[in-house]
Design a protein around this motif. Sequence first.
Motif, PDB file in Angstrom:
ATOM      1  N   GLN A 264      -5.031  -0.841  49.095  1.00 54.63           N
ATOM      2  CA  GLN A 264      -4.827  -1.402  47.759  1.00 54.63           C
ATOM      3  C   GLN A 264      -5.084  -2.903  47.737  1.00 54.63           C
ATOM      4  O   GLN A 264      -5.634  -3.430  46.772  1.00 54.63           O
ATOM      5  CB  GLN A 264      -3.396  -1.113  47.295  1.00 54.63           C
ATOM      6  N   ALA A 265      -4.684  -3.584  48.804  1.00 56.85           N
ATOM      7  CA  ALA A 265      -4.873  -5.030  48.877  1.00 56.85           C
ATOM      8  C   ALA A 265      -6.352  -5.390  48.822  1.00 56.85           C
ATOM      9  O   ALA A 265      -6.736  -6.382  48.186  1.00 56.85           O
ATOM     10  CB  ALA A 265      -4.241  -5.573  50.154  1.00 56.85           C
ATOM     11  N   VAL A 266      -7.196  -4.594  49.466  1.00 66.59           N
ATOM     12  CA  VAL A 266      -8.645  -4.840  49.413  1.00 66.59           C
ATOM     13  C   VAL A 266      -9.154  -4.657  47.994  1.00 66.59           C
ATOM     14  O   VAL A 266      -9.956  -5.457  47.482  1.00 66.59           O
ATOM     15  CB  VAL A 266      -9.383  -3.904  50.391  1.00 66.59           C
ATOM     16  N   GLU A 267      -8.695  -3.606  47.332  1.00 67.31           N
ATOM     17  CA  GLU A 267      -9.122  -3.347  45.951  1.00 67.31           C
ATOM     18  C   GLU A 267      -8.686  -4.459  45.005  1.00 67.31           C
ATOM     19  O   GLU A 267      -9.384  -4.777  44.039  1.00 67.31           O
ATOM     20  CB  GLU A 267      -8.547  -2.008  45.485  1.00 67.31           C
ATOM     21  N   MET A 268      -7.538  -5.088  45.283  1.00 71.95           N
ATOM     22  CA  MET A 268      -6.997  -6.141  44.410  1.00 71.95           C
ATOM     23  C   MET A 268      -7.530  -7.528  44.754  1.00 71.95           C
ATOM     24  O   MET A 268      -7.244  -8.498  44.050  1.00 71.95           O
ATOM     25  CB  MET A 268      -5.472  -6.153  44.491  1.00 71.95           C
ATOM     26  N   GLY A 269      -8.269  -7.619  45.852  1.00 72.51           N
ATOM     27  CA  GLY A 269      -8.783  -8.917  46.265  1.00 72.51           C
ATOM     28  C   GLY A 269      -7.801  -9.729  47.077  1.00 72.51           C
ATOM     29  O   GLY A 269      -8.061 -10.902  47.377  1.00 72.51           O
ATOM     30  N   LEU A 270      -6.674  -9.127  47.445  1.00 72.77           N
ATOM     31  CA  LEU A 270      -5.725  -9.807  48.315  1.00 72.77           C
ATOM     32  C   LEU A 270      -6.221  -9.828  49.756  1.00 72.77           C
ATOM     33  O   LEU A 270      -5.794 -10.668  50.562  1.00 72.77           O
ATOM     34  CB  LEU A 270      -4.360  -9.125  48.256  1.00 72.77           C
TER      35      LEU A 270
END
Length: 326
Positions: A264-270
């Motif tokens: 999810q962090a990759v998808e959110m740009g985190l």
Amino acid sequence: MTDSNPSPSVSGDADNAHAPGWERAVLEKLAMATLEEQRRARRWRNAIRVSWLLLVVVLAWIALHRGGTPTDVSKPHTALVEIQGEIASGGEASAELVVSAIRSAFEDEGAQAVVLLINSPGGSPVQAGIINDEIRRLKAQYNKPVYAVVEETCASAAYYVAVAADQIFVDKASVVGSIGVLMDGFGFTGLMDKLGVERRLLTAGENKGFMDPFSPQTEKQRAFAQAMLDQIHQQFIEVVKTGRGDRLKVTPETFSGLFWTGKQAVEMGLADQLGNVDYVAREVVKAEDVIDYSVRDNVAERLVKRFGASIGESAVRALRHMEPLR
């Protein structure tokens, strides 16, 4: 008929016991035994004092020669710095130890890049801020890339550090985020009232005791604490935005304190992509040899920090009062 032979006289210890000067002989033996016991006790005390002194010297030597930097750093390699556990002053992930390791990694010409291996739930925003600032300064000075690799967790202050890296790599199940600030405590005023306990707190200053768990908190004090937290939170947000730039996909939940999986962090740009240390060293840095620069406190070093001062003082006092061996 009577026996003409005289009766035999009593001999041995009975005669000696009544011999002149036997008391003096016994006292001399007791005195010599007492002196010998005192000598033994004195030798034992001096041996203990010398042992304490040697222990202090050994522990101090270990503390001065700590560190994980290997000797051969001239060949191209990937420099690794671990950030494990709580980020706090005095801990293994303190700014003092982490910054020292990062500086060594940047200074070595053979280090092609610096990889921060992070597994931390967070900690002090001050310590994290010091590390973040130093990473950005060293990147500009040495023109070397920095990559963050997340293992289990990179939350709160740990993410504050990670956003200083050029790229963040995570596992799909890593825990990432928790961009928020908290201040916790307890309030026992209601319980005290039920138990009939009176709190007697004397302060000089209207708000000196407003964090006291046994005193009521006013609305003014609560608002003051909240304003302070909001300010630190805003600093955190600005650091994240600066570090992630256009890659960050901001939503109403991004800075709410929630955390997400690595995927999810990759998808959110985190974070940027999935990957571990070996992958980054091999595919990104192009230097498969990984050298660990982490500076760690071992058991001996912690003993030096915790007991060194008192032991040193005791050793000096012992040396001053050391009695000569006889």
